[in-house]
Scaffold this motif. Structure first.
Motif, PDB file in Angstrom:
ATOM      1  N   GLY A  60       0.747  -1.146  -0.045  1.00 47.16           N
ATOM      2  CA  GLY A  60       0.117  -0.035   0.017  1.00 47.16           C
ATOM      3  C   GLY A  60       0.614   1.127  -0.010  1.00 47.16           C
ATOM      4  N   TYR A  61       2.048   1.148   0.455  1.00 49.47           N
ATOM      5  CA  TYR A  61       2.842   2.448   0.384  1.00 49.47           C
ATOM      6  C   TYR A  61       3.195   2.719  -0.965  1.00 49.47           C
ATOM      7  CZ  TYR A  61       3.794   2.731   5.646  1.00 49.47           C
ATOM      8  OH  TYR A  61       3.815   2.952   6.720  1.00 49.47           O
ATOM      9  N   GLY A  62       3.210   1.583  -1.901  1.00 49.90           N
ATOM     10  CA  GLY A  62       3.498   2.135  -3.242  1.00 49.90           C
ATOM     11  C   GLY A  62       5.024   2.337  -3.620  1.00 49.90           C
ATOM     12  N   VAL A  63       5.638   2.212  -2.960  1.00 49.47           N
ATOM     13  CA  VAL A  63       7.152   2.274  -3.198  1.00 49.47           C
ATOM     14  C   VAL A  63       8.275   1.262  -3.339  1.00 49.47           C
ATOM     15  CG1 VAL A  63       7.158   4.720  -2.167  1.00 49.47           C
ATOM     16  CG2 VAL A  63       7.828   2.997  -0.798  1.00 49.47           C
ATOM     17  N   PHE A  64       7.783   0.141  -2.891  1.00 53.31           N
ATOM     18  CA  PHE A  64       8.600  -0.912  -2.777  1.00 53.31           C
ATOM     19  C   PHE A  64       8.373  -1.938  -4.133  1.00 53.31           C
ATOM     20  CE2 PHE A  64       7.996  -0.057   1.789  1.00 53.31           C
ATOM     21  CZ  PHE A  64       8.982   0.387   2.202  1.00 53.31           C
ATOM     22  N   PRO A  65       9.331  -2.491  -4.665  1.00 51.69           N
ATOM     23  CA  PRO A  65       9.307  -3.405  -5.538  1.00 51.69           C
ATOM     24  C   PRO A  65       8.538  -4.661  -5.215  1.00 51.69           C
ATOM     25  CG  PRO A  65      11.584  -3.083  -5.215  1.00 51.69           C
ATOM     26  CD  PRO A  65      10.991  -2.248  -4.221  1.00 51.69           C
ATOM     27  N   GLY A  66       7.659  -5.148  -6.302  1.00 50.64           N
ATOM     28  CA  GLY A  66       6.725  -6.345  -5.600  1.00 50.64           C
ATOM     29  C   GLY A  66       7.443  -7.498  -5.290  1.00 50.64           C
ATOM     30  N   LYS A  67       8.340  -7.641  -5.830  1.00 51.25           N
ATOM     31  CA  LYS A  67       9.247  -8.954  -5.772  1.00 51.25           C
ATOM     32  C   LYS A  67       9.810  -8.843  -4.385  1.00 51.25           C
ATOM     33  CE  LYS A  67      13.472  -7.716  -8.257  1.00 51.25           C
ATOM     34  NZ  LYS A  67      14.244  -8.137  -9.351  1.00 51.25           N
ATOM     35  N   TRP A  68      10.092  -7.926  -3.665  1.00 48.24           N
ATOM     36  CA  TRP A  68      10.866  -7.858  -2.372  1.00 48.24           C
ATOM     37  C   TRP A  68      10.015  -7.663  -1.276  1.00 48.24           C
ATOM     38  CZ3 TRP A  68      15.765  -8.746  -1.902  1.00 48.24           C
ATOM     39  CH2 TRP A  68      16.593  -8.859  -3.197  1.00 48.24           C
ATOM     40  N   ILE A  69       8.489  -7.575  -1.540  1.00 44.93           N
ATOM     41  CA  ILE A  69       7.651  -7.217  -0.406  1.00 44.93           C
ATOM     42  C   ILE A  69       7.471  -8.403   0.621  1.00 44.93           C
ATOM     43  CG2 ILE A  69       5.009  -6.890  -0.091  1.00 44.93           C
ATOM     44  CD1 ILE A  69       5.252  -4.682  -2.332  1.00 44.93           C
ATOM     45  N   ASN A  70       7.397  -9.589  -0.043  1.00 45.87           N
ATOM     46  CA  ASN A  70       7.266 -10.782   0.799  1.00 45.87           C
ATOM     47  C   ASN A  70       8.467 -10.819   1.773  1.00 45.87           C
ATOM     48  OD1 ASN A  70       4.587 -11.218   0.060  1.00 45.87           O
ATOM     49  ND2 ASN A  70       5.318 -12.742  -1.572  1.00 45.87           N
ATOM     50  N   LEU A  71       9.396 -10.813   1.217  1.00 47.20           N
ATOM     51  CA  LEU A  71      10.713 -10.981   1.879  1.00 47.20           C
ATOM     52  C   LEU A  71      10.824 -10.035   3.055  1.00 47.20           C
ATOM     53  CD1 LEU A  71      13.320 -12.676   2.118  1.00 47.20           C
ATOM     54  CD2 LEU A  71      14.434 -10.840   0.696  1.00 47.20           C
ATOM     55  N   MET A  72      10.636  -8.928   2.607  1.00 47.87           N
ATOM     56  CA  MET A  72      10.655  -7.571   3.600  1.00 47.87           C
ATOM     57  C   MET A  72       9.574  -7.805   4.614  1.00 47.87           C
ATOM     58  SD  MET A  72      10.894  -4.230   1.208  1.00 47.87           S
ATOM     59  CE  MET A  72      10.517  -3.269   2.617  1.00 47.87           C
ATOM     60  N   ALA A  73       8.348  -8.407   4.529  1.00 49.55           N
ATOM     61  CA  ALA A  73       7.314  -8.478   5.299  1.00 49.55           C
ATOM     62  C   ALA A  73       7.484  -9.774   6.356  1.00 49.55           C
ATOM     63  CB  ALA A  73       6.044  -8.961   4.457  1.00 49.55           C
ATOM     64  N   ILE A  74       8.422 -10.792   5.956  1.00 46.78           N
ATOM     65  CA  ILE A  74       8.662 -11.882   6.804  1.00 46.78           C
ATOM     66  C   ILE A  74      10.066 -11.307   7.735  1.00 46.78           C
ATOM     67  CG2 ILE A  74       9.859 -13.915   6.815  1.00 46.78           C
ATOM     68  CD1 ILE A  74       8.068 -14.626   4.284  1.00 46.78           C
ATOM     69  N   CYS A  75      11.055 -10.510   7.084  1.00 48.73           N
ATOM     70  CA  CYS A  75      12.217 -10.247   7.591  1.00 48.73           C
ATOM     71  C   CYS A  75      12.263  -8.928   8.641  1.00 48.73           C
ATOM     72  CB  CYS A  75      13.408 -10.045   6.786  1.00 48.73           C
ATOM     73  SG  CYS A  75      13.646 -11.532   5.957  1.00 48.73           S
ATOM     74  N   LEU A  76      11.468  -8.110   8.067  1.00 50.98           N
ATOM     75  CA  LEU A  76      11.546  -6.781   9.029  1.00 50.98           C
ATOM     76  C   LEU A  76      11.092  -6.821  10.165  1.00 50.98           C
ATOM     77  CD1 LEU A  76      12.349  -3.927   8.063  1.00 50.98           C
ATOM     78  CD2 LEU A  76       9.935  -3.290   7.443  1.00 50.98           C
ATOM     79  N   PRO A  77       9.923  -7.650  10.481  1.00 51.00           N
ATOM     80  CA  PRO A  77       9.370  -7.649  12.088  1.00 51.00           C
ATOM     81  C   PRO A  77      10.407  -8.122  12.922  1.00 51.00           C
ATOM     82  CG  PRO A  77       7.616  -8.120  10.590  1.00 51.00           C
ATOM     83  CD  PRO A  77       8.933  -8.095   9.773  1.00 51.00           C
ATOM     84  N   PHE A  78      11.260  -9.067  12.300  1.00 53.28           N
ATOM     85  CA  PHE A  78      12.124 -10.036  13.184  1.00 53.28           C
ATOM     86  C   PHE A  78      13.501  -8.929  13.480  1.00 53.28           C
ATOM     87  CE2 PHE A  78       9.688 -13.706  11.855  1.00 53.28           C
ATOM     88  CZ  PHE A  78       9.746 -14.289  13.027  1.00 53.28           C
ATOM     89  N   VAL A  79      13.743  -8.267  12.424  1.00 58.29           N
ATOM     90  CA  VAL A  79      14.631  -7.137  12.607  1.00 58.29           C
ATOM     91  C   VAL A  79      14.442  -6.319  13.688  1.00 58.29           C
ATOM     92  CG1 VAL A  79      16.211  -5.371  11.586  1.00 58.29           C
ATOM     93  CG2 VAL A  79      15.714  -7.571  10.350  1.00 58.29           C
ATOM     94  N   GLU A  80      13.091  -5.768  13.732  1.00 54.04           N
ATOM     95  CA  GLU A  80      12.712  -4.765  14.972  1.00 54.04           C
ATOM     96  C   GLU A  80      12.596  -5.487  16.215  1.00 54.04           C
ATOM     97  OE1 GLU A  80       9.158  -2.060  12.539  1.00 54.04           O
ATOM     98  OE2 GLU A  80       8.685  -3.958  13.540  1.00 54.04           O
ATOM     99  N   LEU A  81      12.303  -6.605  16.170  1.00 56.16           N
ATOM    100  CA  LEU A  81      12.348  -7.546  17.612  1.00 56.16           C
ATOM    101  C   LEU A  81      13.705  -7.658  18.118  1.00 56.16           C
ATOM    102  CD1 LEU A  81      10.569  -9.324  19.614  1.00 56.16           C
ATOM    103  CD2 LEU A  81      11.049 -11.267  18.236  1.00 56.16           C
ATOM    104  N   LEU A  82      14.507  -8.205  17.221  1.00 55.23           N
ATOM    105  CA  LEU A  82      15.926  -8.358  17.629  1.00 55.23           C
ATOM    106  C   LEU A  82      16.674  -7.046  18.034  1.00 55.23           C
ATOM    107  CD1 LEU A  82      18.046 -10.456  18.029  1.00 55.23           C
ATOM    108  CD2 LEU A  82      18.756 -10.344  15.498  1.00 55.23           C
ATOM    109  N   ALA A  83      16.456  -6.008  17.440  1.00 53.11           N
ATOM    110  CA  ALA A  83      16.967  -4.886  17.697  1.00 53.11           C
ATOM    111  C   ALA A  83      16.637  -4.132  18.871  1.00 53.11           C
ATOM    112  CB  ALA A  83      17.065  -3.878  16.597  1.00 53.11           C
ATOM    113  N   GLY A  84      15.287  -4.317  19.383  1.00 55.86           N
ATOM    114  CA  GLY A  84      14.587  -3.905  20.350  1.00 55.86           C
ATOM    115  C   GLY A  84      15.021  -4.733  21.627  1.00 55.86           C
ATOM    116  N   ILE A  85      15.148  -5.951  21.571  1.00 55.29           N
ATOM    117  CA  ILE A  85      15.739  -6.840  22.486  1.00 55.29           C
ATOM    118  C   ILE A  85      17.194  -6.434  22.877  1.00 55.29           C
ATOM    119  CG2 ILE A  85      16.359  -9.372  23.339  1.00 55.29           C
ATOM    120  CD1 ILE A  85      13.718 -10.071  21.827  1.00 55.29           C
TER     121      ILE A  85
END
Length: 169
Positions: A60-85
């Motif tokens: 919905g942001y309309g700025v990310f390439p379509g082929k990267w969205i699924n990978l970003m959706a899976i990895c980004l939250p874990f990066v947030e979690l690990l950095a916060g911990i």
């Protein structure tokens, strides 16, 4: 021995100025680490539980390439979690702070870009399905700018204190 009491050497009773600002500074820095780390841990929960919905948000942001969205959706939250911990636990604080500040800068750029385009969007920050109009998107922007300011200030404290860091423990 009377000589020891007179000089204070035996009990180390010599007068030393208190460094109260260092105590307060340690508390403020630790509190900001808790706020920043806790925010990212909390924000990662619903994204980890529903990566498909987070992928829709990213699309919905309309700025990310379509082929990267699924990978970003899976990895980004874990990066947030690990950095916060890591930031809260005090392990790899500098790396965690770099990641958190970079992510905040990215969020600020995304929100600003969508504001300039006049889009209504769901940021997906802490929940799904809450589309933001212009005024609430400005609120998101102010919140993220405040968090980034706190992150930059903590970074300057971390890097200026060197090996004998005030917040190394």
């Amino acid at each position: 021995m009377p000589g020891d009491f007179a000089s204070g050497k035996r009990w180390d009773l010599r007068w030393k100025p208190m460094k109260a600002e260092h105590g307060y500074l340690k508390i403020i820095i630790f509190a900001l680490r808790l706020v920043l780390g806790g925010t990212f841990i909390y924000a990662s929960g619903h994204k980890i539980a529903a990566p498909d919905q987070f992928a829709k948000i990213l699309y919905g942001y309309g700025v990310f390439p379509g082929k990267w969205i699924n990978l970003m959706a899976i990895c980004l939250p874990f990066v947030e979690l690990l950095a916060g911990i890591c930031l809260i636990a005090g392990r790899y604080k500098r790396s965690a702070l770099i990641i958190i500040n970079a992510m905040l800068l990215g969020f600020i750029l995304l929100i600003s870009f969508n504001l300039l385009r006049g889009y209504q969007f769901d940021c997906g920050c802490f929940s799904f399905g809450s589309t933001h109009d212009q005024s609430s998107a400005v609120g998101l922007l102010v919140r993220d700018l405040g968090l980034l300011g706190a992150g930059i200030w903590v970074w300057t404290r971390l890097t200026s204190s060197g090996k004998n860091s005030l917040i190394s423990s």
